[in-house]
Design a protein around this motif. Sequence first.
Motif, PDB file in Angstrom:
ATOM      1  N   PRO A 174       0.189   9.658   7.488  1.00 39.89           N
ATOM      2  CA  PRO A 174      -0.159   8.569   6.109  1.00 39.89           C
ATOM      3  C   PRO A 174       0.096   7.380   6.317  1.00 39.89           C
ATOM      4  O   PRO A 174      -0.182   6.239   6.056  1.00 39.89           O
ATOM      5  N   LEU A 175       1.782   7.289   6.808  1.00 42.91           N
ATOM      6  CA  LEU A 175       1.923   5.500   6.809  1.00 42.91           C
ATOM      7  C   LEU A 175       0.938   4.562   7.679  1.00 42.91           C
ATOM      8  O   LEU A 175       0.935   3.454   7.292  1.00 42.91           O
ATOM      9  N   SER A 176       1.047   4.771   9.056  1.00 43.71           N
ATOM     10  CA  SER A 176       0.042   4.644   9.487  1.00 43.71           C
ATOM     11  C   SER A 176      -2.006   3.932   8.858  1.00 43.71           C
ATOM     12  O   SER A 176      -1.904   2.410   9.019  1.00 43.71           O
ATOM     13  N   ASN A 177      -2.072   4.641   7.979  1.00 45.42           N
ATOM     14  CA  ASN A 177      -3.177   4.844   7.440  1.00 45.42           C
ATOM     15  C   ASN A 177      -2.959   3.420   5.824  1.00 45.42           C
ATOM     16  O   ASN A 177      -3.678   2.767   6.187  1.00 45.42           O
ATOM     17  N   PHE A 178      -1.554   3.494   5.853  1.00 48.54           N
ATOM     18  CA  PHE A 178      -1.569   2.487   5.205  1.00 48.54           C
ATOM     19  C   PHE A 178      -1.093   1.287   5.288  1.00 48.54           C
ATOM     20  O   PHE A 178      -1.621   0.055   5.152  1.00 48.54           O
TER      21      PHE A 178
ATOM     22  N   VAL B  83       0.448  -0.898   0.639  1.00 44.72           N
ATOM     23  CA  VAL B  83       0.143   0.040   0.006  1.00 44.72           C
ATOM     24  C   VAL B  83       1.066   1.126   0.371  1.00 44.72           C
ATOM     25  O   VAL B  83       1.675   1.344   1.209  1.00 44.72           O
ATOM     26  N   SER B  84       1.213   1.955  -1.271  1.00 44.81           N
ATOM     27  CA  SER B  84       1.793   3.003  -1.213  1.00 44.81           C
ATOM     28  C   SER B  84       0.632   4.418  -2.324  1.00 44.81           C
ATOM     29  O   SER B  84       0.370   3.667  -2.688  1.00 44.81           O
ATOM     30  N   ARG B  85       0.717   5.412  -1.499  1.00 46.73           N
ATOM     31  CA  ARG B  85       0.294   6.764  -2.741  1.00 46.73           C
ATOM     32  C   ARG B  85       1.922   7.908  -2.672  1.00 46.73           C
ATOM     33  O   ARG B  85       2.470   8.141  -1.747  1.00 46.73           O
ATOM     34  N   SER B  86       1.574   8.519  -3.415  1.00 47.39           N
ATOM     35  CA  SER B  86       2.306   9.682  -3.342  1.00 47.39           C
ATOM     36  C   SER B  86       1.300  10.513  -2.642  1.00 47.39           C
ATOM     37  O   SER B  86       0.103  10.428  -2.610  1.00 47.39           O
ATOM     38  N   LEU B  87       1.791  11.907  -1.860  1.00 51.21           N
ATOM     39  CA  LEU B  87       1.744  12.602  -1.110  1.00 51.21           C
ATOM     40  C   LEU B  87       0.840  13.884  -1.667  1.00 51.21           C
ATOM     41  O   LEU B  87       1.652  14.116  -2.668  1.00 51.21           O
ATOM     42  N   ARG B  88       0.247  14.766  -1.543  1.00 52.29           N
ATOM     43  CA  ARG B  88      -0.426  15.706  -2.496  1.00 52.29           C
ATOM     44  C   ARG B  88       0.610  16.769  -1.988  1.00 52.29           C
ATOM     45  O   ARG B  88       0.631  17.275  -3.142  1.00 52.29           O
ATOM     46  N   SER B  89       1.294  17.180  -1.383  1.00 55.05           N
ATOM     47  CA  SER B  89       2.583  18.234  -1.365  1.00 55.05           C
ATOM     48  C   SER B  89       3.533  17.588  -0.264  1.00 55.05           C
ATOM     49  O   SER B  89       3.609  16.433   0.362  1.00 55.05           O
ATOM     50  N   PRO B  90       4.671  17.753  -0.960  1.00 54.09           N
ATOM     51  CA  PRO B  90       5.732  17.664   0.098  1.00 54.09           C
ATOM     52  C   PRO B  90       5.872  17.538   1.620  1.00 54.09           C
ATOM     53  O   PRO B  90       5.354  18.602   2.126  1.00 54.09           O
TER      54      PRO B  90
ATOM     55  N   TYR C 157      10.193  14.850   1.474  1.00 52.33           N
ATOM     56  CA  TYR C 157       9.622  13.615   1.160  1.00 52.33           C
ATOM     57  C   TYR C 157       8.156  13.744   0.007  1.00 52.33           C
ATOM     58  O   TYR C 157       7.024  14.380   0.459  1.00 52.33           O
ATOM     59  N   SER C 158       7.671  12.706  -1.027  1.00 50.92           N
ATOM     60  CA  SER C 158       6.669  12.568  -1.731  1.00 50.92           C
ATOM     61  C   SER C 158       5.682  11.763  -1.965  1.00 50.92           C
ATOM     62  O   SER C 158       4.673  11.307  -2.195  1.00 50.92           O
ATOM     63  N   LYS C 159       6.258  10.324  -1.069  1.00 53.79           N
ATOM     64  CA  LYS C 159       5.720   9.262  -1.256  1.00 53.79           C
ATOM     65  C   LYS C 159       6.295   8.393  -0.221  1.00 53.79           C
ATOM     66  O   LYS C 159       7.349   8.443  -0.135  1.00 53.79           O
ATOM     67  N   LEU C 160       5.265   7.949  -0.141  1.00 57.41           N
ATOM     68  CA  LEU C 160       5.885   6.499   0.856  1.00 57.41           C
ATOM     69  C   LEU C 160       5.106   4.774   0.760  1.00 57.41           C
ATOM     70  O   LEU C 160       3.486   6.338   0.272  1.00 57.41           O
ATOM     71  N   GLY C 161       5.103   4.020   1.641  1.00 54.53           N
ATOM     72  CA  GLY C 161       4.543   2.633   1.487  1.00 54.53           C
ATOM     73  C   GLY C 161       4.833   1.653   2.191  1.00 54.53           C
ATOM     74  O   GLY C 161       5.871   2.257   2.831  1.00 54.53           O
ATOM     75  N   VAL C 162       3.613   0.621   2.514  1.00 55.00           N
ATOM     76  CA  VAL C 162       4.407  -0.609   3.344  1.00 55.00           C
ATOM     77  C   VAL C 162       4.092  -1.688   2.483  1.00 55.00           C
ATOM     78  O   VAL C 162       3.376  -1.633   1.625  1.00 55.00           O
ATOM     79  N   ILE C 163       5.570  -2.580   2.495  1.00 53.66           N
ATOM     80  CA  ILE C 163       4.935  -3.770   1.639  1.00 53.66           C
ATOM     81  C   ILE C 163       5.269  -5.043   3.320  1.00 53.66           C
ATOM     82  O   ILE C 163       5.829  -4.983   3.506  1.00 53.66           O
ATOM     83  N   LEU C 164       3.531  -5.558   2.553  1.00 53.30           N
ATOM     84  CA  LEU C 164       3.924  -7.452   3.867  1.00 53.30           C
ATOM     85  C   LEU C 164       4.360  -8.300   2.422  1.00 53.30           C
ATOM     86  O   LEU C 164       3.994  -8.628   1.260  1.00 53.30           O
ATOM     87  N   ASP C 165       5.421  -8.601   3.217  1.00 50.48           N
ATOM     88  CA  ASP C 165       6.070 -10.107   2.408  1.00 50.48           C
ATOM     89  C   ASP C 165       6.367 -11.217   4.195  1.00 50.48           C
ATOM     90  O   ASP C 165       5.277 -11.177   4.331  1.00 50.48           O
ATOM     91  N   ASP C 166       6.089 -12.151   2.733  1.00 51.54           N
ATOM     92  CA  ASP C 166       6.807 -13.963   3.416  1.00 51.54           C
ATOM     93  C   ASP C 166       4.500 -13.954   4.187  1.00 51.54           C
ATOM     94  O   ASP C 166       4.512 -14.418   5.089  1.00 51.54           O
ATOM     95  N   CYS C 167       3.707 -13.762   3.182  1.00 47.66           N
ATOM     96  CA  CYS C 167       2.343 -14.027   3.066  1.00 47.66           C
ATOM     97  C   CYS C 167       2.005 -15.000   3.736  1.00 47.66           C
ATOM     98  O   CYS C 167       2.954 -15.557   2.288  1.00 47.66           O
ATOM     99  N   THR C 168       1.657 -15.976   4.390  1.00 45.61           N
ATOM    100  CA  THR C 168       1.114 -16.720   4.632  1.00 45.61           C
ATOM    101  C   THR C 168      -0.764 -17.305   4.123  1.00 45.61           C
ATOM    102  O   THR C 168      -1.061 -16.345   5.891  1.00 45.61           O
ATOM    103  N   LEU C 169      -1.118 -18.215   4.569  1.00 41.09           N
ATOM    104  CA  LEU C 169      -2.568 -18.008   5.050  1.00 41.09           C
ATOM    105  C   LEU C 169      -2.411 -18.201   6.466  1.00 41.09           C
ATOM    106  O   LEU C 169      -1.393 -19.401   7.287  1.00 41.09           O
TER     107      LEU C 169
END
Length: 416
Positions: A265-269, A248-255, A338-350
């Motif tokens: 924003p990070l918490s929301n992502f 989940v990542s997005r560009s921000l409206r303003s830097p 900074y103008s963009k941030l995000g989070v990546i979840l890896d090694d997802c398993t059921l």
Amino acid sequence: MTIALVDCESFYASCETVFRPDLKGKPVVVLSNNDGCVIARSIEAKQLGVAMGIPWFKIREDYLKKGGIVFSSNYAFYGDMSSRVMSILRSLCPKMECYSIDEAFLDMTDLASHYDLYEFGCYIRSVTKQWVGIPVRIAIGPTKTLAKVAAYQIKRRDLPSKVMIIDSHNRIDMLRSTPIREIWGIGSRLSHHLHGMGIDNAYALANSNIATMRKRFSVVIERMIRELNGEPCIGLEESPSPRKQIIVSRSLRSPITRVEEARMPLSNFVARAAEKLRSEYQHCQRMSIFIRTNRFSNHRQAYIADQQTFPVPTNDSRLMLRTANGMLNKIFRKGYRYSKLGVILDDCTLVSSVQGDLFLAQDTHASKLMQSIDQMNQKGARIFFASQHGTFSYPRNQQQVSQRYTTCWEELPTVS
DNA sequence: TCTGGGGTCCTAGGACCC
DNA sequence: TCTGGGGTCCTAGGACCC
């Protein structure tokens, strides 16, 4: 084998015009998430010269002056239209792979002996047009890669029927007129290399030496060559395997320049990513965050990232938020815009297949709590975590969103 | 002023094991 | 002077896709 690739024409733009017959014949474009780039164009918009991926601000004035129509992206709507198209296709050919939001592969091997493929293709087209309103192309060949070639040829030749079959009679002709860059799996890097070797079209690639090419590049190109020669190497994936990664990542409206501005924003992502994870009954073992400057600006550039591995796979928003905020504090550096941030979840398993930890107490309350929150939010509540709250500069305005015609009671189309 | 977001697969190379 | 050989696993990064 007989594989058909069914792909929707200008899918997002077509969706927008289904409920707006007044737009028929007009240029229509659909923009990316923050009204950033053009990601779909109607035929008329293509004829106006609107390029794929062009930044909206560059063409806005000129395009609107020429009477062009614009929409922000409306994924709830497109997703629903997509599943309508897919269910029709599945009813016509049950051996099917939903390849993307606007494309599906059908395994018509069994059907091929009972039906005329060309007529069957025309039938698919007429049914999807009539029942959902979306026009599709049908490209048929002995492998997925050749079906993709056929799809390219429909566009190149501007075939009115929108149905094309590659077989032993026309294969060489088709390959010769397909530039290397148009082959499925050949991107800008590979095509550059191949041009350097004098391989300019699909026919030249199909006749190159497999062993040499594999050694020089990789097994990917070997499969491509074999598929171009009619030998199936890429199977049909009928049942989607669970996702391995969630971003989940997005560009921000303003830097932004201060760490406090990144927190919300990070918490929301992170919360959104955790929600997605749970909705697919998954846990994840690893989480990364990243924050970066605008790569198009002249300011000092930075891309910083960090990751953490959980001792036990988790989908607990509370733990994930704590972890993400800890990482943010650790990596944030001042002096950049900074103008963009995000989070990546890896090694997802059921969740069902996860190995517990003998020495860590299982937090059974956590899953019940998360489940309750998700259920309430699905029913329209707005329950969130403290770090998500407040005003922050995401998302940028989406100026021209259409109605959610098919997924929201309040926004159903009215007929007068 | 303003340039998307979310995925997959493959390989090389390091760490580690016996 | 001379310091093995073969294997697995993991990760980062590249390339590609829609």
